[in-house]
Design a protein around this motif. Structure first.
Motif, mmCIF file in Angstrom:
data_model
loop_
_atom_site.group_PDB
_atom_site.id
_atom_site.type_symbol
_atom_site.label_atom_id
_atom_site.label_comp_id
_atom_site.label_asym_id
_atom_site.label_seq_id
_atom_site.Cartn_x
_atom_site.Cartn_y
_atom_site.Cartn_z
ATOM 1 N N GLN A 126 0.567 -1.328 -0.077
ATOM 2 C CA GLN A 126 -0.048 -0.020 -0.007
ATOM 3 C C GLN A 126 0.932 1.051 -0.289
ATOM 4 O O GLN A 126 0.271 2.121 -0.673
ATOM 5 C CB GLN A 126 -0.691 -0.226 0.956
ATOM 6 C CG GLN A 126 -2.511 -1.305 1.336
ATOM 7 C CD GLN A 126 -3.029 -1.195 2.548
ATOM 8 O OE1 GLN A 126 -2.519 -0.576 3.711
ATOM 9 N NE2 GLN A 126 -4.166 -1.589 2.444
ATOM 10 N N TRP A 127 1.873 1.027 0.920
ATOM 11 C CA TRP A 127 3.306 2.073 0.685
ATOM 12 C C TRP A 127 3.580 2.445 -0.445
ATOM 13 O O TRP A 127 5.020 3.508 -0.443
ATOM 14 C CB TRP A 127 3.409 2.521 2.073
ATOM 15 C CG TRP A 127 3.136 2.605 3.047
ATOM 16 C CD1 TRP A 127 2.309 3.350 3.235
ATOM 17 C CD2 TRP A 127 3.238 2.140 4.482
ATOM 18 N NE1 TRP A 127 1.814 3.637 4.777
ATOM 19 C CE2 TRP A 127 3.015 2.688 5.969
ATOM 20 C CE3 TRP A 127 4.546 1.308 5.058
ATOM 21 C CZ2 TRP A 127 2.173 2.362 6.537
ATOM 22 C CZ3 TRP A 127 3.910 0.926 6.588
ATOM 23 C CH2 TRP A 127 3.013 1.642 7.359
ATOM 24 N N GLY A 128 3.629 1.488 -1.638
ATOM 25 C CA GLY A 128 3.975 1.898 -2.578
ATOM 26 C C GLY A 128 5.273 0.800 -2.769
ATOM 27 O O GLY A 128 7.307 0.661 -3.406
ATOM 28 N N TYR A 129 5.899 0.133 -1.817
ATOM 29 C CA TYR A 129 7.146 -0.934 -1.673
ATOM 30 C C TYR A 129 7.205 -2.090 -2.770
ATOM 31 O O TYR A 129 6.105 -2.490 -2.902
ATOM 32 C CB TYR A 129 7.409 -1.095 -0.526
ATOM 33 C CG TYR A 129 7.984 -0.027 0.431
ATOM 34 C CD1 TYR A 129 9.207 0.661 -0.033
ATOM 35 C CD2 TYR A 129 7.244 0.270 1.667
ATOM 36 C CE1 TYR A 129 9.085 1.678 0.637
ATOM 37 C CE2 TYR A 129 7.267 0.967 2.301
ATOM 38 C CZ TYR A 129 8.384 2.407 2.146
ATOM 39 O OH TYR A 129 8.890 3.253 2.650
ATOM 40 N N GLN A 130 8.170 -2.189 -3.058
ATOM 41 C CA GLN A 130 8.323 -4.010 -3.966
ATOM 42 C C GLN A 130 8.286 -4.944 -2.509
ATOM 43 O O GLN A 130 9.307 -5.134 -1.897
ATOM 44 C CB GLN A 130 9.706 -3.947 -4.941
ATOM 45 C CG GLN A 130 9.083 -3.196 -6.453
ATOM 46 C CD GLN A 130 10.440 -3.883 -7.149
ATOM 47 O OE1 GLN A 130 11.671 -3.083 -6.688
ATOM 48 N NE2 GLN A 130 9.954 -4.383 -8.597
ATOM 49 N N VAL A 131 7.553 -5.881 -2.260
ATOM 50 C CA VAL A 131 7.957 -6.455 -1.669
ATOM 51 C C VAL A 131 7.726 -8.308 -2.138
ATOM 52 O O VAL A 131 6.621 -9.071 -2.996
ATOM 53 C CB VAL A 131 6.485 -6.626 -0.760
ATOM 54 C CG1 VAL A 131 6.684 -8.022 0.611
ATOM 55 C CG2 VAL A 131 6.320 -5.034 -0.076
ATOM 56 N N ARG A 132 8.828 -9.329 -1.046
ATOM 57 C CA ARG A 132 8.667 -10.904 -1.022
ATOM 58 C C ARG A 132 9.165 -11.075 -0.023
ATOM 59 O O ARG A 132 8.837 -10.619 0.648
ATOM 60 C CB ARG A 132 9.805 -11.093 -2.285
ATOM 61 C CG ARG A 132 9.901 -10.150 -3.645
ATOM 62 C CD ARG A 132 9.159 -11.234 -4.545
ATOM 63 N NE ARG A 132 9.455 -10.710 -6.275
ATOM 64 C CZ ARG A 132 8.862 -9.094 -6.056
ATOM 65 N NH1 ARG A 132 7.919 -8.562 -5.764
ATOM 66 N NH2 ARG A 132 9.425 -8.822 -7.860
#
Length: 90
Positions: free
Chosen positions: A54-60
């Motif tokens: 939601q905050w715009g980070y790329q997450v794995r």
């Protein structure tokens, strides 16, 4: 339970707090920050992923240290958020 509440507060999941942590780093990097979340609890991984995206980070995500090492090798995260005690490698 205390750890979950602490994480909820630090991620801004408490009422009235919506600012994006580490947001000031994005312009310096010229791209989205890449974050790897390593935790053996499904719910914790899902909550962290949802909020960080939601905050715009790329997450794995990875469910243990062994998988975390493999994902980190290919994803090259800027930040790793990890549980301390997990099966296999901690």
């Amino acid at each position: 339970m205390y750890a979950m509440e602490s994480i909820r507060r630090s991620l801004g999941l408490e009422a009235g707090r919506e600012e994006e942590p580490l947001g000031e780093m994005k312009p310096m990097l010229g791209r989205k920050l890449k974050i790897l979340v390593v935790d053996d609890e499904d719910a914790m991984r899902e909550v962290l992923q949802m909020r960080l995206e939601q905050w715009g980070y790329q997450v794995r995500l990875a469910e243990d240290g062994t998988e975390g090492e493999k994902v980190a090798s290919s994803f090259q995260p800027d930040i790793v958020i990890s549980d301390v005690i997990m099966p296999r490698i901690s």
